[in-house]
Design a protein around this motif. Structure first.
Motif, short mmCIF file in Angstrom:
data_model
loop_
_atom_site.label_atom_id
_atom_site.label_comp_id
_atom_site.label_asym_id
_atom_site.label_seq_id
_atom_site.Cartn_x
_atom_site.Cartn_y
_atom_site.Cartn_z
N PHE A 34 0.85 -1.19 0.00
CA PHE A 34 0.00 0.00 0.00
C PHE A 34 0.89 1.24 0.00
CE2 PHE A 34 -3.89 -2.27 0.84
CZ PHE A 34 -3.48 -3.38 1.55
N TYR A 36 0.98 5.30 0.79
CA TYR A 36 0.31 6.38 1.50
C TYR A 36 1.06 7.69 1.25
CZ TYR A 36 -2.28 2.94 4.28
OH TYR A 36 -3.11 1.92 4.70
N GLN A 38 1.43 11.66 3.15
CA GLN A 38 1.13 12.43 4.35
C GLN A 38 1.66 13.84 4.21
OE1 GLN A 38 3.05 11.19 8.05
NE2 GLN A 38 1.19 11.68 9.21
N LEU A 44 -2.25 10.11 7.37
CA LEU A 44 -1.85 9.34 6.20
C LEU A 44 -3.08 9.12 5.31
CD1 LEU A 44 0.32 8.52 8.42
CD2 LEU A 44 0.65 6.48 7.04
N PHE A 91 5.30 13.48 2.24
CA PHE A 91 5.95 12.29 2.81
C PHE A 91 5.21 11.08 2.27
CE2 PHE A 91 8.83 10.32 5.47
CZ PHE A 91 8.31 9.61 6.54
N ILE A 93 4.83 7.00 2.02
CA ILE A 93 5.14 5.83 2.84
C ILE A 93 4.50 4.59 2.22
CG2 ILE A 93 5.15 4.87 5.18
CD1 ILE A 93 4.29 7.61 6.22
N PHE A 109 5.24 -0.83 7.96
CA PHE A 109 5.51 0.35 7.13
C PHE A 109 6.99 0.48 6.81
CE2 PHE A 109 1.58 2.73 6.83
CZ PHE A 109 0.79 2.12 7.79
N GLY A 110 7.26 1.04 5.64
CA GLY A 110 8.61 1.47 5.32
C GLY A 110 8.93 2.75 6.07
N ALA A 111 10.17 3.19 5.96
CA ALA A 111 10.61 4.36 6.72
C ALA A 111 10.12 5.68 6.13
CB ALA A 111 12.14 4.38 6.80
N GLY A 112 9.58 5.62 4.92
CA GLY A 112 9.05 6.83 4.31
C GLY A 112 10.06 7.55 3.43
N ARG A 114 10.73 11.48 1.95
CA ARG A 114 10.35 12.89 1.96
C ARG A 114 10.68 13.49 0.61
NH1 ARG A 114 7.21 15.48 5.20
NH2 ARG A 114 8.27 14.54 6.97
N GLY B 41 8.83 13.23 11.39
CA GLY B 41 9.67 12.89 10.25
C GLY B 41 9.88 11.41 10.03
N LYS B 42 9.22 10.59 10.83
CA LYS B 42 9.37 9.14 10.72
C LYS B 42 8.07 8.50 10.29
CE LYS B 42 13.58 9.37 12.31
NZ LYS B 42 14.75 9.09 11.41
N SER B 43 8.13 7.24 9.91
CA SER B 43 6.91 6.52 9.53
C SER B 43 6.26 5.93 10.78
CB SER B 43 7.23 5.42 8.51
OG SER B 43 8.00 4.41 9.10
N PRO B 44 5.00 5.58 10.70
CA PRO B 44 4.30 5.06 11.87
C PRO B 44 4.82 3.69 12.28
CG PRO B 44 2.75 5.76 10.15
CD PRO B 44 4.10 5.72 9.54
N LEU B 88 -1.54 7.83 16.10
CA LEU B 88 -2.54 7.70 15.03
C LEU B 88 -3.46 6.52 15.31
CD1 LEU B 88 -0.13 8.07 11.98
CD2 LEU B 88 -1.54 9.86 12.99
N PHE B 101 -6.92 6.23 8.50
CA PHE B 101 -6.23 6.84 9.62
C PHE B 101 -6.93 8.08 10.12
CE2 PHE B 101 -2.16 4.71 10.20
CZ PHE B 101 -2.03 3.98 9.05
N GLY B 102 -6.84 8.29 11.42
CA GLY B 102 -7.22 9.58 11.97
C GLY B 102 -6.08 10.56 11.78
#
Lengths: 118, 111
Positions: A34, A36, A38, A44, A91, A93, A109-112, A114, B41-44, B88, B101-102
């Motif tokens: 998936f 996403y 943000q 997200l 961002f 993800i 999740f991956g680290a995302g 930017r 700055g990080k992912s969930p 979240l 997601f909220g």
């Protein structure tokens, strides 16, 4: 545990260029991933569901010709932002299904990534 | 439009106190509920999941679910500065992993 590796973590590009983001599943096969997006201070938002060997399923309002998703193997899904513009700065993800619990899939999740478009 | 609502905060909590976070959802057929922690700055990262009505405890975290009221909460006991993050709430309505997601609640734990 299962790891989802996402690259690059940060990318800056000029307006009008294309950017590719990779999402890899390490030590496991991911038939579904998936993507996403943000924006700052926001939640997200699911962009699309990537299925190995078939076309991605995009959420309402997401331009499939602008956000190209390729899931050519069981360990790699890519998101290409084509002709990027400053409003695409966000961002991004990815996530993969890494388990099954109580009748539902578990996601990692991956680290995302930017993305900043100048 | 399926919605997941959270108070945006910030929720300021003294170190050692209990942080209480709330989440409501609109889709009655939702089956699975998750709490993610996201540092700036990080992912969930997943901290709790709950599927049945009632309480579920994991270390300092307790998730509470009330499907009749369409309400899920998270308690953080003995809050630490490292708990400062955005939390979240996520809801899944089917089994294929699509999460709603909220907007998240920012928690600030003050020493």
């Amino acid at each position: 545990g299962a790891v989802v590796s996402q690259h690059p973590s940060r990318v800056i590009c000029k307006s009008g260029t294309s950017v590719k983001i990779e999402c890899r599943s390490l030590d496991f096969q991911a038939t579904t991933m998936f993507w996403y997006r943000q924006f700052p201070k926001q939640s997200l938002m699911l962009m699309a569901t990537s299925n190995e060997g078939s076309k991605a399923t995009y959420e309402q309002g997401v331009e499939k010709d602008k956000f190209l998703i390729n899931h050519a193997s069981l360990t790699l899904s890519t998101l290409t932002v084509t002709s990027a513009h400053p409003e695409d700065s966000s961002f991004y993800i990815c996530s993969a299904v890494t388990g099954f619990h109580s009748g539902a899939n578990v996601l990692t999740f991956g680290a995302g990534s930017r993305l900043t478009v100048l | 439009q399926k919605e997941v609502e959270q108070n945006s905060g910030p929720l300021s909590v003294p170190e050692g106190a209990i942080a209480s976070l709330n989440c409501t959802y609109s889709d009655r057929v939702s089956q699975s509920f998750f709490w993610y922690r996201q540092y700036s700055g990080k992912s969930p990262e997943l901290i709790m999941s709950i599927y049945s009505n009632g309480d579920k405890e994991d270390g300092r975290f307790t998730a509470q679910l009330n499907k009749a009221s369409q309400y899920v909460s998270l308690l953080i006991r003995d809050s630490q500065p490292s708990d400062s993050a955005t939390y979240l709430c996520a809801v899944r309505g089917d089994s294929w992993g699509k999460l709603q997601f909220g907007a998240g609640t920012q928690v600030v734990v003050t020493p």
